[in-house]
Design a protein around this motif. Structure first.
Motif, PDB file in Angstrom:
ATOM      1  N   VAL A  31       6.742   4.826  -1.166  1.00 19.36           N
ATOM      2  CA  VAL A  31       7.188   4.137  -2.686  1.00 19.36           C
ATOM      3  C   VAL A  31       8.726   3.838  -2.577  1.00 19.36           C
ATOM      4  O   VAL A  31       9.567   4.807  -1.876  1.00 19.36           O
ATOM      5  CB  VAL A  31       6.699   4.823  -3.881  1.00 19.36           C
ATOM      6  CG1 VAL A  31       5.103   4.847  -3.499  1.00 19.36           C
ATOM      7  CG2 VAL A  31       6.967   6.347  -3.606  1.00 19.36           C
ATOM      8  N   ALA A  58       5.079   0.555  -5.016  1.00 17.73           N
ATOM      9  CA  ALA A  58       4.323   1.228  -3.753  1.00 17.73           C
ATOM     10  C   ALA A  58       4.340   0.201  -2.698  1.00 17.73           C
ATOM     11  O   ALA A  58       4.462  -0.907  -2.667  1.00 17.73           O
ATOM     12  CB  ALA A  58       2.707   1.194  -4.130  1.00 17.73           C
ATOM     13  N   ARG A 106       9.798   1.286   1.351  1.00 22.76           N
ATOM     14  CA  ARG A 106      10.761   2.304   1.515  1.00 22.76           C
ATOM     15  C   ARG A 106      11.876   1.808   1.991  1.00 22.76           C
ATOM     16  O   ARG A 106      12.024   1.181   3.137  1.00 22.76           O
ATOM     17  CB  ARG A 106      10.170   3.587   2.294  1.00 22.76           C
ATOM     18  CG  ARG A 106       9.086   4.381   1.485  1.00 22.76           C
ATOM     19  CD  ARG A 106       8.458   5.141   2.813  1.00 22.76           C
ATOM     20  NE  ARG A 106       9.227   6.279   3.122  1.00 22.76           N
ATOM     21  CZ  ARG A 106       8.678   7.431   3.843  1.00 22.76           C
ATOM     22  NH1 ARG A 106       7.630   7.288   4.045  1.00 22.76           N
ATOM     23  NH2 ARG A 106       9.759   8.225   4.143  1.00 22.76           N
ATOM     24  N   HIS A 162       0.752  -1.129  -0.027  1.00 28.02           N
ATOM     25  CA  HIS A 162       0.130  -0.042  -0.106  1.00 28.02           C
ATOM     26  C   HIS A 162       0.748   1.346  -0.049  1.00 28.02           C
ATOM     27  O   HIS A 162       1.845   1.504   0.849  1.00 28.02           O
ATOM     28  CB  HIS A 162      -0.837  -0.147   1.265  1.00 28.02           C
ATOM     29  CG  HIS A 162      -1.981   0.797   1.228  1.00 28.02           C
ATOM     30  ND1 HIS A 162      -1.798   2.326   1.278  1.00 28.02           N
ATOM     31  CD2 HIS A 162      -3.231   0.808   1.217  1.00 28.02           C
ATOM     32  CE1 HIS A 162      -2.875   2.921   1.516  1.00 28.02           C
ATOM     33  NE2 HIS A 162      -3.772   2.099   1.283  1.00 28.02           N
ATOM     34  N   ALA A 163       0.639   1.966  -0.902  1.00 27.86           N
ATOM     35  CA  ALA A 163       1.248   3.291  -1.081  1.00 27.86           C
ATOM     36  C   ALA A 163       1.220   4.307   0.119  1.00 27.86           C
ATOM     37  O   ALA A 163       1.953   5.300   0.088  1.00 27.86           O
ATOM     38  CB  ALA A 163       1.118   4.033  -2.372  1.00 27.86           C
ATOM     39  N   ARG A 202       7.785   2.825 -10.302  1.00 31.08           N
ATOM     40  CA  ARG A 202       7.529   3.109  -8.642  1.00 31.08           C
ATOM     41  C   ARG A 202       6.913   1.688  -8.035  1.00 31.08           C
ATOM     42  O   ARG A 202       6.082   1.080  -8.588  1.00 31.08           O
ATOM     43  CB  ARG A 202       6.540   4.247  -8.439  1.00 31.08           C
ATOM     44  CG  ARG A 202       6.821   5.192  -9.085  1.00 31.08           C
ATOM     45  CD  ARG A 202       5.458   6.449  -9.132  1.00 31.08           C
ATOM     46  NE  ARG A 202       4.463   5.798  -7.968  1.00 31.08           N
ATOM     47  CZ  ARG A 202       4.218   6.931  -6.835  1.00 31.08           C
ATOM     48  NH1 ARG A 202       4.819   8.122  -6.926  1.00 31.08           N
ATOM     49  NH2 ARG A 202       3.314   6.489  -6.135  1.00 31.08           N
ATOM     50  N   GLY A 230       0.577   8.693  -0.926  1.00 28.64           N
ATOM     51  CA  GLY A 230       1.458   7.957  -1.815  1.00 28.64           C
ATOM     52  C   GLY A 230       2.876   8.281  -1.315  1.00 28.64           C
ATOM     53  O   GLY A 230       3.726   8.057  -2.352  1.00 28.64           O
TER      54      GLY A 230
END
Length: 115
Positions: free
Chosen positions: A33, A42, A45, A25-26, A40, A30
């Protein structure tokens, strides 16, 4: 494919394989990512010293158990600290989309205008 691409794809695959995970889930805005050349990813990180995973879990799943299993799965791909953020709890998994009832009274299309 670069080493970073392989790492990101490996982590994403490991997370999605955990029972109870619906998908990555972004985040609400958003913000969660990973940017790779031309795409990208999502929900991930990845920093030098840790991995942050944002995901949606299936309704009825034990959230803490899912989070622990995600940490273990990610650590098997990339050892180190893993932060898990549950962004959403989803009633229906994407493979089981809700079915909408068929319309009973569909109005006739607008008649053509004559000039």
């Amino acid at each position: 494919m670069t080493e970073r691409d392989e790492l990101v794809d490996g982590i994403a695959t490991a997370v999605r394989a955990v029972p109870g995970v619906v998908d990555l889930h972004a985040g609400a805005l958003g913000e969660a990512v990973t940017l790779l050349p031309g795409r990208r990813v999502a929900g991930l990180r990845i920093a030098d010293d840790h991995v942050e995973v944002h995901l949606a879990v299936e309704h009825g799943s034990a959230v803490r158990t899912v989070a622990d299993d995600v940490r273990k799965a990610v650590s098997a791909v990339r050892p180190g600290p893993v932060t898990v953020v549950v962004e959403d709890v989803v009633e229906d998994a994407p493979d089981d989309p809700p079915t909408a009832p068929a319309p009973e009274n569909t109005p006739d299309p607008l008649p053509e205008r004559s000039s």
